[in-house]
Design a protein around this motif. Structure first.
Motif, mmCIF file in Angstrom:
data_model
loop_
_atom_site.group_PDB
_atom_site.id
_atom_site.type_symbol
_atom_site.label_atom_id
_atom_site.label_comp_id
_atom_site.label_asym_id
_atom_site.label_seq_id
_atom_site.Cartn_x
_atom_site.Cartn_y
_atom_site.Cartn_z
ATOM 1 N N ASP A 103 0.828 -1.201 0.000
ATOM 2 C CA ASP A 103 0.000 0.000 0.000
ATOM 3 C C ASP A 103 0.869 1.262 0.000
ATOM 4 N N ARG A 104 2.033 1.159 0.604
ATOM 5 C CA ARG A 104 2.955 2.293 0.603
ATOM 6 C C ARG A 104 3.415 2.614 -0.813
ATOM 7 N N LEU A 105 3.707 1.587 -1.577
ATOM 8 C CA LEU A 105 4.126 1.799 -2.959
ATOM 9 C C LEU A 105 2.982 2.388 -3.777
ATOM 10 N N ALA A 106 1.770 1.893 -3.563
ATOM 11 C CA ALA A 106 0.610 2.451 -4.254
ATOM 12 C C ALA A 106 0.411 3.917 -3.871
ATOM 13 N N PHE A 107 0.665 4.241 -2.613
ATOM 14 C CA PHE A 107 0.562 5.615 -2.138
ATOM 15 C C PHE A 107 1.555 6.508 -2.887
ATOM 16 N N VAL A 108 2.774 6.015 -3.094
ATOM 17 C CA VAL A 108 3.798 6.776 -3.814
ATOM 18 C C VAL A 108 3.361 7.021 -5.252
ATOM 19 N N VAL A 109 2.815 6.000 -5.906
ATOM 20 C CA VAL A 109 2.352 6.160 -7.287
ATOM 21 C C VAL A 109 1.246 7.211 -7.349
ATOM 22 N N ARG A 197 -6.914 17.720 -15.790
ATOM 23 C CA ARG A 197 -6.384 18.115 -14.484
ATOM 24 C C ARG A 197 -7.472 18.409 -13.449
ATOM 25 N N THR A 198 -8.725 18.080 -13.755
ATOM 26 C CA THR A 198 -9.760 18.209 -12.737
ATOM 27 C C THR A 198 -9.533 17.156 -11.660
ATOM 28 N N GLU A 199 -10.046 17.419 -10.459
ATOM 29 C CA GLU A 199 -9.810 16.505 -9.334
ATOM 30 C C GLU A 199 -10.355 15.110 -9.617
ATOM 31 N N ILE A 200 -11.554 15.049 -10.185
ATOM 32 C CA ILE A 200 -12.159 13.742 -10.475
ATOM 33 C C ILE A 200 -11.326 12.972 -11.486
ATOM 34 N N ARG A 201 -10.860 13.667 -12.532
ATOM 35 C CA ARG A 201 -10.065 13.011 -13.574
ATOM 36 C C ARG A 201 -8.731 12.532 -13.006
ATOM 37 N N VAL A 202 -8.123 13.341 -12.165
ATOM 38 C CA VAL A 202 -6.836 12.967 -11.559
ATOM 39 C C VAL A 202 -6.989 11.712 -10.714
ATOM 40 N N GLU A 203 -8.050 11.650 -9.910
ATOM 41 C CA GLU A 203 -8.255 10.480 -9.060
ATOM 42 C C GLU A 203 -8.558 9.237 -9.877
ATOM 43 N N LYS A 204 -9.315 9.385 -10.946
ATOM 44 C CA LYS A 204 -9.585 8.246 -11.826
ATOM 45 C C LYS A 204 -8.289 7.735 -12.445
ATOM 46 N N HIS A 205 -7.426 8.670 -12.833
ATOM 47 C CA HIS A 205 -6.157 8.279 -13.445
ATOM 48 C C HIS A 205 -5.278 7.553 -12.433
ATOM 49 N N ALA A 206 -5.244 8.071 -11.210
ATOM 50 C CA ALA A 206 -4.448 7.422 -10.158
ATOM 51 C C ALA A 206 -4.967 6.017 -9.875
ATOM 52 N N ASP A 207 -6.288 5.878 -9.782
ATOM 53 C CA ASP A 207 -6.875 4.553 -9.530
ATOM 54 C C ASP A 207 -6.514 3.573 -10.642
ATOM 55 N N MET A 208 -6.644 4.009 -11.880
ATOM 56 C CA MET A 208 -6.377 3.116 -12.997
ATOM 57 C C MET A 208 -4.904 2.726 -13.054
ATOM 58 N N LEU A 209 -4.014 3.670 -12.785
ATOM 59 C CA LEU A 209 -2.591 3.364 -12.839
ATOM 60 C C LEU A 209 -2.206 2.367 -11.745
ATOM 61 N N VAL A 210 -2.745 2.547 -10.556
ATOM 62 C CA VAL A 210 -2.467 1.606 -9.469
ATOM 63 C C VAL A 210 -2.982 0.219 -9.835
ATOM 64 N N ASP A 211 -4.185 0.146 -10.384
ATOM 65 C CA ASP A 211 -4.742 -1.142 -10.793
ATOM 66 C C ASP A 211 -3.885 -1.816 -11.862
ATOM 67 N N MET A 212 -3.394 -1.019 -12.797
ATOM 68 C CA MET A 212 -2.568 -1.567 -13.881
ATOM 69 C C MET A 212 -1.228 -2.064 -13.364
ATOM 70 N N LEU A 213 -0.644 -1.354 -12.437
ATOM 71 C CA LEU A 213 0.686 -1.719 -11.938
ATOM 72 C C LEU A 213 0.651 -2.845 -10.916
ATOM 73 N N PHE A 214 -0.410 -2.900 -10.131
ATOM 74 C CA PHE A 214 -0.440 -3.864 -9.028
ATOM 75 C C PHE A 214 -1.604 -4.837 -9.075
ATOM 76 N N GLY A 215 -2.541 -4.656 -9.990
ATOM 77 C CA GLY A 215 -3.787 -5.406 -9.905
ATOM 78 C C GLY A 215 -4.700 -4.740 -8.915
ATOM 79 N N LYS A 216 -5.907 -5.200 -8.791
ATOM 80 C CA LYS A 216 -6.860 -4.583 -7.874
ATOM 81 C C LYS A 216 -6.343 -4.637 -6.442
ATOM 82 N N MET A 217 -6.243 -3.471 -5.831
ATOM 83 C CA MET A 217 -5.781 -3.399 -4.444
ATOM 84 C C MET A 217 -6.919 -3.756 -3.502
ATOM 85 N N LYS A 218 -6.664 -4.649 -2.582
ATOM 86 C CA LYS A 218 -7.676 -5.046 -1.614
ATOM 87 C C LYS A 218 -7.801 -3.991 -0.536
#
Length: 218
Positions: A103-109, A197-218
């Motif tokens: 989760d720490r690594l996901a936080f960094v991403v 660069r809207t807040e919603i778009r940024v969060e969606k991008h962060a979620d998708m990148l984390v999912d792509m790099l690590f798989g679905k985070m529990k």
């Protein structure tokens, strides 16, 4: 001279000194803001000191007065930009202590995504300098990029089990994916009609990148 006159005379130099300091800070801030934008858009070689002074709206000679030369101004821009990233990350380190390593690594991403969304000039600056060998990419790598990459490599090895060769690809996938949509914001708007660069778009991008790099985070 009365006591009141003496007090007034003593205050005057202090006020002048304070006003001079304020003007100096304002001028430096204007130059740094303009230089950051222009260096990131046009590159070091494509910019003159006069270009920066014009963009900042300051008098000729003030860049040299405050920063000596273009090389030192560029270093100041880089140090300030990466320093801002380092400061923002430091403020969040207490949160990381409560997280698992994964989760720490996901936080960094997620932090990378959010920072690049607020400061797209960083990835634009890097894209200007990382394409060729120069004293500037040496400066960037030695002073800012390598220390952060080494810490990230340690986290990735511990949580993902990747070796050095695998990490190289993981690193550039993460760096590119966390920043391109924001540094290419005008293209994104033309292609898809959205502000990346809207807040919603940024969060969606962060979620998708984390999912792509690590798989679905529990």
């Amino acid at each position: 001279m009365s006591n009141n006159d003496s007090a007034t005379a003593a205050k005057a130099p202090k006020k002048r000194t304070r006003r001079t300091q304020e003007r100096t800070e304002i001028t430096r801030a204007k130059v740094l803001e303009a230089a950051t934008r222009i260096f990131s858009e046009q590159g070091f070689e494509g910019v003159s000191i006069r270009d920066i002074e014009n963009a900042a709206g300051v008098q000729r000679g003030l860049v040299a007065y405050h920063f000596d030369d273009k090389d030192n101004l560029w270093k100041t821009v880089v140090d300030a930009t990466f320093g801002l990233m380092r400061d923002e990350f430091t403020h969040r380190q207490e949160i990381m202590k409560e997280l698992t390593e994964r989760d720490r690594l996901a936080f960094v991403v997620r932090f990378y995504v959010r920072f690049h969304a607020k400061h797209p000039e960083l990835s634009r600056l890097m894209s200007q300098e990382a394409r060729q060998h120069s004293w500037r990419i040496d400066y960037l790598t030695d002073n800012h990029i390598r220390p952060a990459a080494q810490l990230m490599e340690k986290l990735v090895k511990e949580t993902q089990g990747l070796d050095r060769d695998q990490f190289i690809h993981w690193y550039y996938i993460m760096v590119s994916a966390s920043s391109t949509i924001f540094s290419f914001a005008p293209e994104c708007e033309l292609l898809f009609g959205v502000d990346s660069r809207t807040e919603i778009r940024v969060e969606k991008h962060a979620d998708m990148l984390v999912d792509m790099l690590f798989g679905k985070m529990k």
